[in-house]
Scaffold this active site. Structure first.
Site, PDB file in Angstrom:
ATOM      1  N   ARG A  54      42.575  31.696 111.582  1.00 49.36           N
ATOM      2  CA  ARG A  54      42.644  33.155 111.688  1.00 49.36           C
ATOM      3  C   ARG A  54      42.365  33.565 113.136  1.00 49.36           C
ATOM      4  NH1 ARG A  54      45.185  33.318 107.737  1.00 49.36           N
ATOM      5  NH2 ARG A  54      44.688  34.256 105.716  1.00 49.36           N
TER       6      ARG A  54
ATOM      7  N   HIS B 179      52.341  33.338 113.569  1.00 49.87           N
ATOM      8  CA  HIS B 179      51.706  33.188 112.247  1.00 49.87           C
ATOM      9  C   HIS B 179      52.718  32.675 111.212  1.00 49.87           C
ATOM     10  CE1 HIS B 179      48.189  34.768 109.582  1.00 49.87           C
ATOM     11  NE2 HIS B 179      48.765  33.699 109.034  1.00 49.87           N
TER      12      HIS B 179
HETATM   13  P1  NAP Z   1      38.998  25.976 102.361  1.00 51.46           P
HETATM   14  O1  NAP Z   1      39.614  25.018 101.399  1.00 51.46           O
HETATM   15  O2  NAP Z   1      38.155  27.095 101.838  1.00 51.46           O
HETATM   16  O3  NAP Z   1      38.119  25.080 103.380  1.00 51.46           O
HETATM   17  C1  NAP Z   1      37.219  25.633 104.264  1.00 51.46           C
HETATM   18  C2  NAP Z   1      36.437  24.516 104.966  1.00 51.46           C
HETATM   19  O4  NAP Z   1      35.649  25.114 105.997  1.00 51.46           O
HETATM   20  C3  NAP Z   1      35.488  23.765 104.054  1.00 51.46           C
HETATM   21  O5  NAP Z   1      35.488  22.394 104.389  1.00 51.46           O
HETATM   22  C4  NAP Z   1      34.124  24.375 104.399  1.00 51.46           C
HETATM   23  O6  NAP Z   1      33.045  23.472 104.249  1.00 51.46           O
HETATM   24  C5  NAP Z   1      34.305  24.682 105.858  1.00 51.46           C
HETATM   25  N1  NAP Z   1      33.395  25.755 106.304  1.00 51.46           N
HETATM   26  C6  NAP Z   1      33.416  27.061 105.950  1.00 51.46           C
HETATM   27  N2  NAP Z   1      32.438  27.728 106.586  1.00 51.46           N
HETATM   28  C7  NAP Z   1      31.792  26.805 107.341  1.00 51.46           C
HETATM   29  C8  NAP Z   1      30.685  26.877 108.229  1.00 51.46           C
HETATM   30  N3  NAP Z   1      30.042  28.037 108.475  1.00 51.46           N
HETATM   31  N4  NAP Z   1      30.273  25.754 108.827  1.00 51.46           N
HETATM   32  C9  NAP Z   1      30.900  24.575 108.591  1.00 51.46           C
HETATM   33  N5  NAP Z   1      31.974  24.434 107.758  1.00 51.46           N
HETATM   34  C10 NAP Z   1      32.398  25.549 107.156  1.00 51.46           C
HETATM   35  O7  NAP Z   1      40.106  26.646 103.303  1.00 51.46           O
HETATM   36  P2  NAP Z   1      41.663  26.228 103.450  1.00 51.46           P
HETATM   37  O8  NAP Z   1      42.423  26.628 102.238  1.00 51.46           O
HETATM   38  O9  NAP Z   1      41.711  24.811 103.887  1.00 51.46           O
HETATM   39  O10 NAP Z   1      42.133  27.214 104.631  1.00 51.46           O
HETATM   40  C11 NAP Z   1      41.774  26.973 105.985  1.00 51.46           C
HETATM   41  C12 NAP Z   1      42.207  28.119 106.882  1.00 51.46           C
HETATM   42  O11 NAP Z   1      43.630  28.135 107.023  1.00 51.46           O
HETATM   43  C13 NAP Z   1      41.824  29.528 106.414  1.00 51.46           C
HETATM   44  O12 NAP Z   1      41.302  30.269 107.518  1.00 51.46           O
HETATM   45  C14 NAP Z   1      43.153  30.154 106.022  1.00 51.46           C
HETATM   46  O13 NAP Z   1      43.118  31.559 106.154  1.00 51.46           O
HETATM   47  C15 NAP Z   1      44.075  29.497 107.040  1.00 51.46           C
HETATM   48  N6  NAP Z   1      45.516  29.556 106.729  1.00 51.46           N
HETATM   49  C16 NAP Z   1      46.376  29.868 107.749  1.00 51.46           C
HETATM   50  C17 NAP Z   1      47.760  29.896 107.502  1.00 51.46           C
HETATM   51  C18 NAP Z   1      48.755  30.161 108.622  1.00 51.46           C
HETATM   52  O14 NAP Z   1      49.949  30.371 108.365  1.00 51.46           O
HETATM   53  N7  NAP Z   1      48.361  30.119 109.869  1.00 51.46           N
HETATM   54  C19 NAP Z   1      48.266  29.603 106.204  1.00 51.46           C
HETATM   55  C20 NAP Z   1      47.348  29.252 105.207  1.00 51.46           C
HETATM   56  C21 NAP Z   1      45.965  29.215 105.474  1.00 51.46           C
HETATM   57  P3  NAP Z   1      32.567  22.930 102.778  1.00 51.46           P
HETATM   58  O15 NAP Z   1      33.763  22.214 102.208  1.00 51.46           O
HETATM   59  O16 NAP Z   1      31.473  21.993 103.088  1.00 51.46           O
HETATM   60  O17 NAP Z   1      32.188  24.152 102.000  1.00 51.46           O
END
Ligand code: NAP
Length: 325
Positions: A240, A288
């Site tokens: 993001r 994006h």
């Molecule tokens: P997710 O499954 O919720 O994974 C989040 C990860 O971040 C988890 O490993 C979590 O740790 C870790 N985390 C969260 N807060 C933390 C902190 N304060 N300190 C350390 N680790 C932390 O998310 P996702 O589905 O993989 O998505 C990842 C990102 O991609 C999101 O921001 C989403 O909006 C973005 N995204 C972008 C696009 C694009 O087109 N650019 C498309 C889709 C998604 P734990 O596992 O230990 O809880």
């Protein structure tokens, strides 16, 4: 609420889903929803009349702040995307209502592809060879390093971060990830929590941000973090725009500490024409597009979960509003 006659004498109440998106986008979602779930009464916020009491479910990405709390009988809110920061940006989000995010293997796979592409572009020095081609120069003396000599670090080892880590590991990169809790991903070194962030950064040549945007992670890609990366490190932000302090990135590149960056997400989207990011010679900008939720897949996902709720079964992929992801 509409009444649907089923075969036989039994009548059941149709469920009503409110789509809370800009009206001009609504057709993208209403068409597959109507086809996949013909019994679902789909209304569009800003276009259709509805009684707030009659809304059972909402499907949204960035609802107007305070709006969801005006729907007293919501059973679940579904996010159109993997990230829910746009929904939880509403300080009045009704926290007793389960918030379900969109998790889809194809979406995660496309995100991983983007990461692999831009890690390889940097690692294989593709921009350098593009410039050499433009100058008709045969630059064979400077060769890319071996993959095992390049250390990739992924902030966030969740759905997408783990898949990206596995794909990059399989290419041969030295991959590590940083998350809240320690992870066990074969061949991927795990760093956990604030206490291990410094050690993670100091071993990272290419940093990829795949964190959710939460109060804890907003602005995490800042001058202090960049200073902990080795000289010539490269940064990829595909999570993001709110994770990145754009001025700090430009300063770290212009000072010669960082070698460059690839950015898919921005603090303001669309990226304003006046942004210096557009023309920076060491920054690659994409609009994006790393991965976009496919409306048909999302419609099926939502319809399946509504059916589960109606059968009294538990939901998956529920977000913890206190944690923000
Ligand atoms: P997710 O499954 O919720 O994974 C989040 C990860 O971040 C988890 O490993 C979590 O740790 C870790 N985390 C969260 N807060 C933390 C902190 N304060 N300190 C350390 N680790 C932390 O998310 P996702 O589905 O993989 O998505 C990842 C990102 O991609 C999101 O921001 C989403 O909006 C973005 N995204 C972008 C696009 C694009 O087109 N650019 C498309 C889709 C998604 P734990 O596992 O230990 O809880």
């Amino acid at each position: 609420m509409a009444i649907v006659r089923e075969s036989g004498e039994r009548a059941t109440m149709a469920k009503t889903l409110l789509l809370v998106v800009p009206v001009s986008w609504a057709g993208l979602w209403t068409a597959p929803l109507t086809e996949i779930a013909p019994d679902l009464d789909v209304r569009v916020h800003g276009r259709d009349e509805f009684d707030p009491q009659s809304i059972d479910y909402a499907l949204t990405f960035r609802p107007p702040p305070g709006f969801l709390k005006t729907l007293p009988n919501l059973k679940a809110v579904f996010s159109l995307g993997a990230g829910v920061d746009g929904i939880l940006a509403d300080p009045d989000y009704p926290r007793h209502v389960p918030l379900v995010r969109f998790v889809d293997r194809t979406l995660s796979s496309e995100m991983a592809q983007y990461c692999v592409l831009h890690v390889l572009m940097h690692h294989r020095m593709q921009r350098f060879f593009d410039r050499a081609q433009a100058e008709r120069k045969w630059r064979q003396a400077l060769l890319p390093k071996r993959a095992a000599q390049t250390r990739v670090g992924i902030l966030g080892l969740g759905e997408i971060g783990t898949l990206a880590a596995e794909r990059l590991r399989d290419i041969g990169f030295a991959v590590a990830g940083w998350s809240h809790a320690r992870k066990n991903v074969r061949g991927v070194e795990s760093f956990a929590g604030e206490a291990e962030l410094g050690a993670f950064l100091s071993r990272t040549d290419i940093l990829i941000c795949l964190l959710p945007l939460t109060p804890d992670t907003r602005g995490i890609l800042n001058a202090k973090l960049f200073a902990q990366l080795p000289k010539d490190a490269f940064v990829i932000n595909v999570a993001r725009g709110g994770h990145l302090v754009e001025d700090d990135l430009i300063a770290a590149i212009d000072s010669g500490h960082l070698s460059g960056a690839t950015l898919d997400v921005f603090n303001t989207e669309p990226l304003p024409e006046t942004s210096p990011l557009w023309t920076h010679p060491k920054i690659t900008v994409t609009p994006h597009i790393a991965a976009i939720s496919e409306p048909r897949v999302a419609a099926q996902y939502v319809a399946d979960r509504i059916a589960r709720v109606e059968r009294g079964e538990p939901l998956d992929n529920i977000v913890d509003p206190a944690r923000g992801y």
